[in-house]
Design an enzyme around this catalytic site. Structure first.
Site, PDB file in Angstrom:
ATOM      1  N   ASP A 177       0.018   5.077   0.927  1.00 51.89           N
ATOM      2  CA  ASP A 177      -0.162   6.005   2.050  1.00 51.89           C
ATOM      3  C   ASP A 177      -0.196   5.257   3.371  1.00 51.89           C
ATOM      4  OD1 ASP A 177      -0.375   8.234   0.263  1.00 51.89           O
ATOM      5  OD2 ASP A 177      -2.459   7.688  -0.111  1.00 51.89           O
ATOM      6  N   CYS A 224     -11.677  -2.554  -8.285  1.00 53.32           N
ATOM      7  CA  CYS A 224     -10.273  -2.264  -7.983  1.00 53.32           C
ATOM      8  C   CYS A 224     -10.068  -1.617  -6.620  1.00 53.32           C
ATOM      9  CB  CYS A 224      -9.640  -1.419  -9.084  1.00 53.32           C
ATOM     10  SG  CYS A 224     -10.425   0.159  -9.446  1.00 53.32           S
ATOM     11  N   HIS A 257     -11.441   5.557  -7.913  1.00 52.40           N
ATOM     12  CA  HIS A 257     -12.885   5.574  -7.663  1.00 52.40           C
ATOM     13  C   HIS A 257     -13.236   5.730  -6.186  1.00 52.40           C
ATOM     14  CE1 HIS A 257     -12.159   2.859 -11.209  1.00 52.40           C
ATOM     15  NE2 HIS A 257     -12.884   3.815 -11.742  1.00 52.40           N
ATOM     16  N   ASP A 296       0.867  -1.168   0.000  1.00 52.35           N
ATOM     17  CA  ASP A 296       0.000   0.000   0.000  1.00 52.35           C
ATOM     18  C   ASP A 296       0.908   1.224   0.000  1.00 52.35           C
ATOM     19  OD1 ASP A 296      -2.441   1.502   0.280  1.00 52.35           O
ATOM     20  OD2 ASP A 296      -1.948   1.749   2.399  1.00 52.35           O
ATOM     21  N   CYS A 309      -6.482   2.936  -7.680  1.00 56.87           N
ATOM     22  CA  CYS A 309      -7.922   3.014  -7.895  1.00 56.87           C
ATOM     23  C   CYS A 309      -8.346   4.459  -7.667  1.00 56.87           C
ATOM     24  CB  CYS A 309      -8.667   2.094  -6.929  1.00 56.87           C
ATOM     25  SG  CYS A 309     -10.472   2.337  -7.032  1.00 56.87           S
TER      26      CYS A 309
END
Length: 190
Positions: A13, A109, A94, A11, A92
């Site tokens: 952040d 996603c 979205h 990941d 992603c």
């Protein structure tokens, strides 16, 4: 047929950089202490480095896709210079409650959905059972489990969703550096 490679899905952040809520500019990006060293160790241990990051700030209108891409280019260049080049970055843009037309959507996603991980596995010829994922939120661990990633680890960040527990992970660590140090040890083989 080419042999499948193992990957370290990371990941962004809270794992690679400090989570300052919707980081969309390179000027606001700061690597977590030890993260670059950990990424270099993973690379040296034979892992493909793959960043999988939810970037709802794009859907929310906090920054644009172009701004996100400019930050990503700068991050990738800094990592190349540090000997920790990433193989790919998937994001992603979205969010169901987004304000930007076309991005306010449910998708396959956005973690905890496994879409970014599956796409990376196809495009980069990755073995998911031989791979690991390191995230800082339960949604990261859920995405790893849904995709069939072999091991998933949670690190604690300053994100409000990052709690003190395991959240279904194989183990919890203070940060990426301590996670990789525990996995690889002095031998450098993870």
């Amino acid at each position: 047929m080419q042999a499948l490679r193992k990957a370290a899905f990371l990941d962004r952040d809270g794992v690679i950089n400090l989570d300052r809520a919707y980081v969309g500019r390179w000027e606001d990006f700061e690597f977590v202490a030890g993260a670059v060293d950990a990424m270099r160790a993973l690379k040296q241990a034979g892992f493909a480095l793959v960043v999988v990051t939810n970037q709802s700030g794009i859907a929310r209108g906090y920054y644009t896709e172009d701004q996100y891409q400019a930050l990503t280019i700068a991050m990738k260049q800094a990592l190349v210079e540090a000997g920790a080049a990433v193989d790919a970055v998937y994001h992603c843009p979205h969010h169901p409650a987004g304000a930007v037309a076309g991005l306010a959507a449910d998708c396959d996603c956005r973690k905890p959905a496994p879409g970014m991980i599956f796409r990376a596995a196809r495009e980069l010829n990755l073995s998911l059972p031989d791979s690991i994922l390191v995230g800082d939120k339960p949604s990261d661990i859920q995405a790893a489990r849904a995709a069939g990633v072999g091991r998933a680890y949670i690190v604690h960040s300053d994100n409000i969703e990052s709690g003190p527990g395991l959240a279904g992970a194989d183990a919890a660590y203070a940060g990426l550096y301590s996670c990789v140090a525990d996995l690889c040890g002095d031998s450098g083989s993870c």
